[in-house]
Every structure is written in structure tokens, then in C-alpha cells.
Design a protein around this motif. Sequence first.
Motif, PDB file in Angstrom:
ATOM      1  N   ALA A 175       0.821  -1.217   0.000  1.00  0.00           N
ATOM      2  CA  ALA A 175       0.000   0.000   0.000  1.00  0.00           C
ATOM      3  C   ALA A 175       0.849   1.259   0.000  1.00  0.00           C
ATOM      4  O   ALA A 175       1.955   1.276   0.535  1.00  0.00           O
ATOM      5  CB  ALA A 175      -0.887  -0.008   1.237  1.00  0.00           C
ATOM      6  N   ASP A 176       0.302   2.329  -0.618  1.00  0.00           N
ATOM      7  CA  ASP A 176       0.943   3.643  -0.498  1.00  0.00           C
ATOM      8  C   ASP A 176       0.556   4.280   0.838  1.00  0.00           C
ATOM      9  O   ASP A 176       1.316   5.045   1.411  1.00  0.00           O
ATOM     10  CB  ASP A 176       0.517   4.558  -1.647  1.00  0.00           C
ATOM     11  N   PHE A 177      -0.681   4.003   1.287  1.00  0.00           N
ATOM     12  CA  PHE A 177      -1.141   4.563   2.563  1.00  0.00           C
ATOM     13  C   PHE A 177      -1.882   3.473   3.325  1.00  0.00           C
ATOM     14  O   PHE A 177      -2.545   2.627   2.720  1.00  0.00           O
ATOM     15  CB  PHE A 177      -2.128   5.715   2.348  1.00  0.00           C
ATOM     16  N   VAL A 178      -1.780   3.536   4.633  1.00  0.00           N
ATOM     17  CA  VAL A 178      -2.565   2.625   5.474  1.00  0.00           C
ATOM     18  C   VAL A 178      -3.392   3.457   6.451  1.00  0.00           C
ATOM     19  O   VAL A 178      -2.872   4.379   7.088  1.00  0.00           O
ATOM     20  CB  VAL A 178      -1.648   1.641   6.248  1.00  0.00           C
ATOM     21  N   PHE A 179      -4.676   3.176   6.498  1.00  0.00           N
ATOM     22  CA  PHE A 179      -5.586   3.889   7.408  1.00  0.00           C
ATOM     23  C   PHE A 179      -6.046   2.919   8.484  1.00  0.00           C
ATOM     24  O   PHE A 179      -6.424   1.790   8.179  1.00  0.00           O
ATOM     25  CB  PHE A 179      -6.813   4.394   6.643  1.00  0.00           C
ATOM     26  N   GLU A 180      -6.036   3.381   9.718  1.00  0.00           N
ATOM     27  CA  GLU A 180      -6.525   2.523  10.802  1.00  0.00           C
ATOM     28  C   GLU A 180      -7.422   3.360  11.711  1.00  0.00           C
ATOM     29  O   GLU A 180      -7.017   4.418  12.198  1.00  0.00           O
ATOM     30  CB  GLU A 180      -5.366   1.922  11.594  1.00  0.00           C
ATOM     31  N   ASP A 181      -8.645   2.916  11.908  1.00  0.00           N
ATOM     32  CA  ASP A 181      -9.611   3.679  12.707  1.00  0.00           C
ATOM     33  C   ASP A 181     -10.455   2.736  13.532  1.00  0.00           C
ATOM     34  O   ASP A 181     -10.722   1.597  13.141  1.00  0.00           O
ATOM     35  CB  ASP A 181     -10.551   4.477  11.789  1.00  0.00           C
ATOM     36  N   ARG A 182     -10.933   3.302  14.645  1.00  0.00           N
ATOM     37  CA  ARG A 182     -11.784   2.539  15.549  1.00  0.00           C
ATOM     38  C   ARG A 182     -13.174   3.178  15.557  1.00  0.00           C
ATOM     39  O   ARG A 182     -13.304   4.393  15.684  1.00  0.00           O
ATOM     40  CB  ARG A 182     -11.162   2.620  16.941  1.00  0.00           C
ATOM     41  N   TYR A 183     -14.191   2.368  15.392  1.00  0.00           N
ATOM     42  CA  TYR A 183     -15.583   2.863  15.356  1.00  0.00           C
ATOM     43  C   TYR A 183     -16.392   2.148  16.426  1.00  0.00           C
ATOM     44  O   TYR A 183     -16.124   0.989  16.762  1.00  0.00           O
ATOM     45  CB  TYR A 183     -16.216   2.598  13.988  1.00  0.00           C
ATOM     46  N   TYR A 184     -17.401   2.861  16.919  1.00  0.00           N
ATOM     47  CA  TYR A 184     -18.300   2.228  17.893  1.00  0.00           C
ATOM     48  C   TYR A 184     -19.753   2.541  17.534  1.00  0.00           C
ATOM     49  O   TYR A 184     -20.105   3.698  17.267  1.00  0.00           O
ATOM     50  CB  TYR A 184     -18.014   2.713  19.322  1.00  0.00           C
ATOM     51  N   VAL A 185     -20.563   1.518  17.542  1.00  0.00           N
ATOM     52  CA  VAL A 185     -22.003   1.700  17.306  1.00  0.00           C
ATOM     53  C   VAL A 185     -22.767   1.113  18.491  1.00  0.00           C
ATOM     54  O   VAL A 185     -22.418   0.047  18.993  1.00  0.00           O
ATOM     55  CB  VAL A 185     -22.453   1.031  15.985  1.00  0.00           C
ATOM     56  N   PRO A 186     -23.790   1.816  18.971  1.00  0.00           N
ATOM     57  CA  PRO A 186     -24.419   1.467  20.258  1.00  0.00           C
ATOM     58  C   PRO A 186     -25.551   0.441  20.133  1.00  0.00           C
ATOM     59  O   PRO A 186     -25.925   0.015  19.036  1.00  0.00           O
ATOM     60  CB  PRO A 186     -25.008   2.803  20.698  1.00  0.00           C
ATOM     61  N   LYS A 187     -26.101   0.134  21.296  1.00  0.00           N
ATOM     62  CA  LYS A 187     -27.265  -0.753  21.376  1.00  0.00           C
ATOM     63  C   LYS A 187     -28.507   0.078  21.051  1.00  0.00           C
ATOM     64  O   LYS A 187     -28.729   1.132  21.672  1.00  0.00           O
ATOM     65  CB  LYS A 187     -27.353  -1.298  22.802  1.00  0.00           C
ATOM     66  N   VAL A 188     -29.280  -0.367  20.097  1.00  0.00           N
ATOM     67  CA  VAL A 188     -30.540   0.316  19.772  1.00  0.00           C
ATOM     68  C   VAL A 188     -31.654  -0.717  19.630  1.00  0.00           C
ATOM     69  O   VAL A 188     -31.406  -1.886  19.335  1.00  0.00           O
ATOM     70  CB  VAL A 188     -30.446   1.148  18.465  1.00  0.00           C
ATOM     71  N   TYR A 189     -32.863  -0.232  19.862  1.00  0.00           N
ATOM     72  CA  TYR A 189     -34.030  -1.113  19.834  1.00  0.00           C
ATOM     73  C   TYR A 189     -34.898  -0.888  18.603  1.00  0.00           C
ATOM     74  O   TYR A 189     -34.965   0.213  18.061  1.00  0.00           O
ATOM     75  CB  TYR A 189     -34.861  -0.948  21.115  1.00  0.00           C
ATOM     76  N   GLN A 190     -35.593  -1.965  18.234  1.00  0.00           N
ATOM     77  CA  GLN A 190     -36.488  -1.916  17.071  1.00  0.00           C
ATOM     78  C   GLN A 190     -37.689  -1.030  17.356  1.00  0.00           C
ATOM     79  O   GLN A 190     -38.216  -0.383  16.453  1.00  0.00           O
ATOM     80  CB  GLN A 190     -36.978  -3.335  16.747  1.00  0.00           C
ATOM     81  N   VAL A 191     -38.149  -1.002  18.605  1.00  0.00           N
ATOM     82  CA  VAL A 191     -39.282  -0.166  19.022  1.00  0.00           C
ATOM     83  C   VAL A 191     -40.487  -0.327  18.095  1.00  0.00           C
ATOM     84  O   VAL A 191     -41.004   0.637  17.523  1.00  0.00           O
ATOM     85  CB  VAL A 191     -38.895   1.323  19.147  1.00  0.00           C
ATOM     86  N   THR A 192     -40.940  -1.562  17.963  1.00  0.00           N
ATOM     87  CA  THR A 192     -42.203  -1.779  17.254  1.00  0.00           C
ATOM     88  C   THR A 192     -43.300  -1.085  18.062  1.00  0.00           C
ATOM     89  O   THR A 192     -43.251  -1.068  19.287  1.00  0.00           O
ATOM     90  CB  THR A 192     -42.505  -3.276  17.190  1.00  0.00           C
ATOM     91  N   LEU A 193     -44.295  -0.524  17.353  1.00  0.00           N
ATOM     92  CA  LEU A 193     -45.335   0.192  18.102  1.00  0.00           C
ATOM     93  C   LEU A 193     -46.140  -0.765  18.986  1.00  0.00           C
ATOM     94  O   LEU A 193     -46.577  -0.398  20.055  1.00  0.00           O
ATOM     95  CB  LEU A 193     -46.248   0.947  17.126  1.00  0.00           C
ATOM     96  N   GLU A 194     -46.333  -1.975  18.512  1.00  0.00           N
ATOM     97  CA  GLU A 194     -46.885  -3.017  19.393  1.00  0.00           C
ATOM     98  C   GLU A 194     -45.694  -3.563  20.180  1.00  0.00           C
ATOM     99  O   GLU A 194     -44.795  -4.166  19.581  1.00  0.00           O
ATOM    100  CB  GLU A 194     -47.509  -4.147  18.571  1.00  0.00           C
ATOM    101  N   PRO A 195     -45.642  -3.350  21.488  1.00  0.00           N
ATOM    102  CA  PRO A 195     -44.451  -3.785  22.219  1.00  0.00           C
ATOM    103  C   PRO A 195     -44.119  -5.244  21.938  1.00  0.00           C
ATOM    104  O   PRO A 195     -45.016  -6.090  21.841  1.00  0.00           O
ATOM    105  CB  PRO A 195     -44.841  -3.552  23.682  1.00  0.00           C
ATOM    106  N   CYS A 196     -42.838  -5.529  21.814  1.00  0.00           N
ATOM    107  CA  CYS A 196     -42.399  -6.887  21.494  1.00  0.00           C
ATOM    108  C   CYS A 196     -42.692  -7.815  22.670  1.00  0.00           C
ATOM    109  O   CYS A 196     -42.403  -7.469  23.818  1.00  0.00           O
ATOM    110  CB  CYS A 196     -40.904  -6.862  21.187  1.00  0.00           C
ATOM    111  N   GLY A 197     -43.253  -8.986  22.384  1.00  0.00           N
ATOM    112  CA  GLY A 197     -43.550  -9.958  23.432  1.00  0.00           C
ATOM    113  C   GLY A 197     -45.031 -10.031  23.703  1.00  0.00           C
ATOM    114  O   GLY A 197     -45.503  -9.549  24.728  1.00  0.00           O
ATOM    115  N   VAL A 198     -45.801 -10.603  22.798  1.00  0.00           N
ATOM    116  CA  VAL A 198     -47.226 -10.794  23.061  1.00  0.00           C
ATOM    117  C   VAL A 198     -47.657 -12.132  22.470  1.00  0.00           C
ATOM    118  O   VAL A 198     -47.495 -12.369  21.277  1.00  0.00           O
ATOM    119  CB  VAL A 198     -48.091  -9.616  22.546  1.00  0.00           C
ATOM    120  N   ALA A 199     -48.116 -12.998  23.355  1.00  0.00           N
ATOM    121  CA  ALA A 199     -48.517 -14.332  22.926  1.00  0.00           C
ATOM    122  C   ALA A 199     -49.701 -14.796  23.769  1.00  0.00           C
ATOM    123  O   ALA A 199     -49.769 -14.513  24.961  1.00  0.00           O
ATOM    124  CB  ALA A 199     -47.353 -15.315  23.091  1.00  0.00           C
TER     125      ALA A 199
END
Lengths: 758, 153
Positions: A175-199
Motif C-alpha cells: 500500500a501507499d497509505f494505510v488507514f486505521e480507525d476505531r468505530y463504535y455503534v451502540p445498542k438500539v431497539y427496534q421499538v415496534t409500536l406493538e411492544p415486542c412480546g405478546v402471545a
Amino acid sequence: MSYAVVGQRVRRVDAREKVSGRAVYAGDMNLPHMLVGRVLRSPYAHARILSIDTSKARSLPGVKAVISYEDTPKIPWNSAGFPPSPGAVLMEDQYILSDKARYMGDPIAAVAAVDEDTAERALELIEVEYEVLPPAMDVEAAMADGAPLIHSAEKNIAAHMPVVIGDVEEGFREADFVFEDRYYVPKVYQVTLEPCGVAVAAPDMDGRVTIWTSTQMPHLVRGITAHALGLRTGQVRIIKPPVGGAFGSRLGVVNEPIAALLALKSGYPVMLKYSREESFLGTESRHPITMVLKTGVKKDGTFTARQMTAYIDGGAYATHTPSFAGPVAGWFLAMYKCANIKVDNYSVYTNSTQCGAFRGYGNPQVVFGVESQVDDIAAALGLDPLEIRRKNHPCEGEVWSWSGWVIESCGLEEGIERGAKAIGWEAKRNRQAGQPGTKKRGVGMGYMMHVSGARPMLHETSAAVVKINEDGSANLIFSNSDVGQGSGTALTQVAAEELGLAYEDVMITKTADTDVAGFDIGSHASRQAYSGGNAVRKAAAAAKEKLLAMAAEILEVPAENLTVENGVVRTREGAPKSISVAEVSHKAHFGSHGHQIIGVASEEPEGNPPVYAAQFAEVEVDTETGVVEVLKIVAAHDVGTAINPALVEGQIQGALQQGIGYTLTEEYRYDPVSGRPLNPNLADYKILTAMDMPEVETILVEASCQTGPFGAKSVGESGLVGTAAAIANAVFDATGIRFKELPITPEKVLAALRAREK
Amino acid sequence: MKLPITLKVNGESYRLDAEVKRTLLDVLREDLALTGTKKGCGAGECGACTVLMDGKPVNSCLVLAVDASGREITTIEGVGGIEGLTPIQEALVDHGAIQCGYCTPGVVMTAKALLDSNPHPTEAEVREGLSGNLCRCTGYVKIVEAIMAVSRS
Ligand code: FES
Ligand code: FES
């Protein structure tokens, strides 16, 4: 190619029942003697259960069942809805109720009682003695020396998945250049309008149990629930009524085994419905990931080496995570061509609620990192960001490393061109220097590829039955796992098109019922139009073949010379002869033949054609408040043939709401010391309202494929995959600041602006 | 403690004894089997439970049933059904504004209240009116388009 029904914006099959409030969702049901179920949840993020005494709860009048670990079958299972397949790593570390609390909210016991108040009081009467253990709330804490073990895995690493192609070290040297980076992505919820968990679970006197549940995967949930209960598969019947949104949250078992066990123990139907808070506390979210990306590149923008090391926070139970690591690697491999690629994915247990599927299944996480870094590379090398993507993405005719199969069609370049034009790319880029004042505008783009099903990693079986009725209408029997996306409508269009009937003449099973319809994987991996559509088309074709054979007899012409359009069978050439489908079918039922014309198919589709998207964002960053406002999103998507363009647009538009939220406002947070969730409600977990949504322009590129029904590929998940990258890159264009962590909140923006001033 | 109340819902009167703590939403859904009104949070945060009380939209999860006694309540069941949909409902269907449908009854009620008081709102007014009705499926795009189409007609 033009079609009669495919490509039309027909009304959804379920729109009228929904718009009038008449649709009956699982949580709306009421059966005679139905009990109310409730779950006792751990108040600690990590604790051993020393003893549990349910005797007082049991003796409370009106209580019909109390269950804890002691009452559950000692059969370990995994809640993730996977068919046994090469890509499914099913670590079985769950029980219906746990013998150890591994997150705050972990189900410890459950009750069924005659009403809500009694059930609540019964929960209070259950006495549990806990030995509280220190929790590990993120991957660093979980992998640290001396960290408490959540299961028995060393350093809490449930699995490590390495992938090596070529030699990255050699690639970095070239390579002519090397890039190194650290990324973070958080915990997120689907948030269905009907709350998840109905049986609602109802036992019968022969040991069978029927469960009406809000699920994406009727057949797989049947299998897992039967396994967890120690029943035969056929003893469990899953019925899926209308579902109030899913987005992956119902991709597997949610609370069906608890409801079923309460029903079997009490002998009565039990409604187990999670509150909004419980659906945050106790159901699966998107995975947080820490990614380190290292990329070697030549001056001209050719990649010589690409490397990703990812630490995937899977939460308290394995569920999807060790399998999920596969697609995470796949998304990374597949985006850009390169001879040398290395991936190391670690699946790590923590004391947060287990993670599972959320629209995109790892792809939004990976694309945020990759597309942010590619943007930086383009900027550093002075290359056009659009050009570096055009140059390096895999295209039609090339091998796609996600599947190892040749790409059938690619509409990316058209998408980039039309999207760039719609956002005003040329005119609006690089305005940074010239913008006086405190409001800085910028534009950015992100590209993505996604799947149509998950072959060859996972099986994609679907089954369909098409019955032509005596009046020429038709019924389509399908395990209809439409959870709002409109697949039931699209499949009806496919059947009508193939049969030569009007859309209104074909009626699909609106619900799914595992006692009735053949085995179908369900709604995951954006597969319904493609995999389901192929099975439906084949069943319709089989019915049509029989119909034409009979018509040929009646009209005394060869079947090859017949075609059916709009309910009428006609000769293609020669003397014009015709007969209605109704007349043929009536004769079939009640004439000398005495049979119904039925077509059946059960199959897996041949391929897994990738879809492409180029998304563009224009933002305005307020340097005084730190607020990032998205002014416009242009989403150009190659979906193959759009079976119903209105449904396709709806999928993309809705996904964008989730993608913008992922980028700017959504994050589910825990107290790092106690492990207590900080925002399990809709006031503190912010999803976008109608006022927050920017202008949205969708562009459909229809690069039809060979193996899909009428050339269709997929759309369900892809609408949010590239969104975070497009917005983050637009923020970079506006401010020159690179954000490597989501969400990009005003606090982070202000902190970065201040840091730059110093 | 239970109190006798009279609920006037969709033009019919219902006499019942309601626990003081019970919400209008729960009584509508559980006692009157009017399940078209949905519960998305129970805390006034999502709008799925929107009904009209004396013509004004309210989150029925925040109203005690005893406080609704004697007021005119309109739920989705009172808007349009088998006998025919209202123009708002037709527009939502035609514009493809319905996906999972769980927010839809609340959206219909909010839109009805908005258009009853302001028959030709601007897009900004529609968005503001809808801001208490969360939808996770549509991005609001086609919902706003549908209501704007009614606004223009
Ligand atoms: S249920 Fe009333 S606002 Fe959510
Ligand atoms: S259509 Fe599903 S929440 Fe609005």
C-alpha cells in the motif's frame, strides 16, 4: 418487461381492516377463561439465585400457575430463529426460566392468574434470595482479566470467527497509505409500536398447545418452542395474526415458551403481553460493535488490504450472536474488492439484555465504519468519493464474496448517478470554507449491498399452495409472515400475475397457521418477495399448467397454444378460441373430472441476488448548539423488479426513520456500575416524530435479476443500512470533523468543535 | 374502589362500575371490547391510544375512566367501517400509508380532529398535529401525503 399486476401500486390486502381498527392483533384477543400471565424479572444485572419460594404465590386465590426454573424442562435451547444450516452456530445456553440472573430483567419466574391485579400480587409473593455478582456491562469489562464469568466461556468470549483471504500483511506492504480507525455503534431497539412480546397460549386436552403470537417466523418458533417444552413439533400450533411491526425483534422465540408452559401447567389459555418497559428490558436489540478497520490503499484508490477486528457485544445469552458474526464478516468482505482481506470477529457475553436481529443484521454497523473510512481515504487521497466507490465495488458478473456466487444484476452506478443529481452533489459539496455564521451545511453519501435471503449460509425454504376455485377465483395458502412490510400483498400480486388473474381474484391466507400452510422460514433477511415469491410463482405455475391442460381438452387445441390473461384462457395463434378460467374450473370440480385444480410448491430459491443502494444526505450543523439537522435524504435503491412500488418506497421511507434515529438520537444505555437500564421508555429513548423527519426522496432502480420472481430481488432491510454513513459523511463535509461513534449527539458535536479550537 | 360511570362511546351509552385507577384505554379495550384503540406505551408517549373526547384528541391511557364519564368519546370503531371508510381512511389506504397498522387507528383519530378543526392544514401543521403519534414503519411520508391529499380536496 411489462406485467399486468406486478409493478402496480395495488391496495394492500390488509389495509382496510387496519385502517378501521378491525384487525385483531394477538394482544386484542380474548378467549373463555383466559388468564393473565406475568413475569418476575431479576432486579440485578448479575446474580446467583440461592433459593426461590413460590408457595405463598401459589396459595393466593385466583392464581392458577406459578413457575420457576424448577418447573421448566431441563432442556437447553437457543431463541434465535435459525434453520439448522451451515451458517447457524446454535449455542444452547437458555432455559425457559433462568437459574441465574444474567441481566436486569432476566425472567426468573412467571405466574398465571385470573386478572392483572392478582397476577401482580402473586409476583410480589414470590421470595427469591439472590447472591449479587459484579456485572460486566461492555466488551472491555467482560474481557478484562478477572472479569466475572457470565456463563463458563473464558474471558466471556462466546466465539471467535476468523476469516482470511490472501495475505493482509503483504497487502499493507504494497500500500501507499494505510488507514486505521476505531468505530463504535451502540445498542438500539427496534421499538415496534406493538411492544415486542405478546402471545396467547391455549392448551388442549391432548397435550397440544396453540399459540397466537406476534412473530416473524411461525414455523421456526414452533420448532424452538416445541423443543424447549419437550414436545413433538406437530403438537405446537403457531398462528400469526396481524403483527404491530417487527424489524427483527420477533425473529425467533420471544416469550412463547413461557406462555405455553403457563398454559400447560394451568390448563387454561394464558395471555402474556409485555409492557413497553418489559419489551426494552427483556427482548433482543441490535448489537453494539466496536470495530477496528485497517485499510491499505494505492494512490489511485485501489485497495491492497482490508482488515476488520470486531468485538460484538451479544449480551447475556448467545442467541444469534455467534451466527451473526458470519454475516458481519460477510458484509465487510463483500463491499469492496481486494485480494487480501482478514476478519476477526469476537462474540462477547455481557450483562446487558441479549442482542439479536434488527433490520440490516450487522450491515448498518459495518457500513457505518467502512463508509466513514472510505470517505476519509477519498479526502486524504484527493479522490472523488463517488469515484472510489464506483472503482472498487463488486458488480454484475463478478463473484460476490458474501455468497460466493456470481452477481446477477447491479444497479449501483445508476443509483449513484441519479442520487447525486437529486441531492445536488456537485454544487453542494465542499462549501465548508465559504459558509459564514454558525450554521454549516454539507452533503455526504454512503453505499451498501444487501442480501435477498441468506443462502448459502442459511436454508431459505418456502411452500405455497394455489387452489383455483369453482368460480375462477383462487386461494393462495402461504405461511404469511407479513409483519407490516406488505409481503402478503406482494405475494398475492406474484400469484395473480402468474395465474393470469386479476389481483382481486386471488386471496392469500392473511394469517399464518402452521397447521395449515407448508414450512416457510418466515420474514428475515429480506427474503419474502424473493424466496417466498419464487415458491408462490412455482405453485401458481403448476396450477396454471393443469388449468391450461384442461382448457386444451375443452377447446381442442394444444396447451402450448394457450395463454391466460385477466381470467380468460385464449389461443395464442390460429383460430381465436377462448374460455374463462371460471368455466374451466367449474368443469374441473363438477364435470367428468371431479377434482380441484391445485398447484403446490415447496422449495429453496436458486440464488441470493444482492441489492445495492446509494444514499445521500444533506445536513446543517449548528456550531452553537451542536445540533445536526438532516435537511434531506435521497435514497437510490436497486431492488430488482419492484413488485409494488408503493410498498417498496414505504419500506425505504420507514427504514430511513430508523436509520436517522440510529445516527442522531437513539441509544439504549445502562448504568455501567449497577447494570440498570437508563432509558427503557419512549420518553427517554428518542425515535423520530413526524416533525423530526426530513424531506425524503426515494429513487427505485430496477436492475432485475434472473432468479427472482419476475426479476424481483429485495428491499425490506436495506433502507437504513447506508444512512448513518451518509449523514456522518455529510457532517464531515459540513464541519471537517469525523465522528466515529454513534449517535452523533449535540454534546459530542460541541465537544469536538471545542477540541478543534484548542 | 369502584365507581358507577356512564361512558358515551360512539353514540352509545354504557353503564359500568369502574375501578378508580383504571384508564379509559383499558376500559375501552377490556370491558367494551373496543380493541381498535391500541396500547403502545401506557404512558402518553406514543399516541397509539388516541381517541376523541368531546371532539378533542386525547391519549386514552392518560385519562381515568371515571373522568371520562358523561363525555362524548369517539374511537376508531365510530369512524368508518364495513359501511364505508371516511375520506381520511380512504386516503391512507390509497397512499400506501399503512404498514403494520398499529399506529393507524391513533393516526386516523388525530387526523380527524385536525381536519375537523382545520380542513386545509399546511404540511407543517399536519406534521405538528401528528407529532404525538409515533410510527415506526412508514417514516410518516405517506401518512403526511395522504392527509395533505384530503386537505387539498
Ligand atoms: S398508549 Fe397511550 S400514548 Fe402510548
Ligand atoms: S404503520 Fe406500523 S407503526 Fe405506523
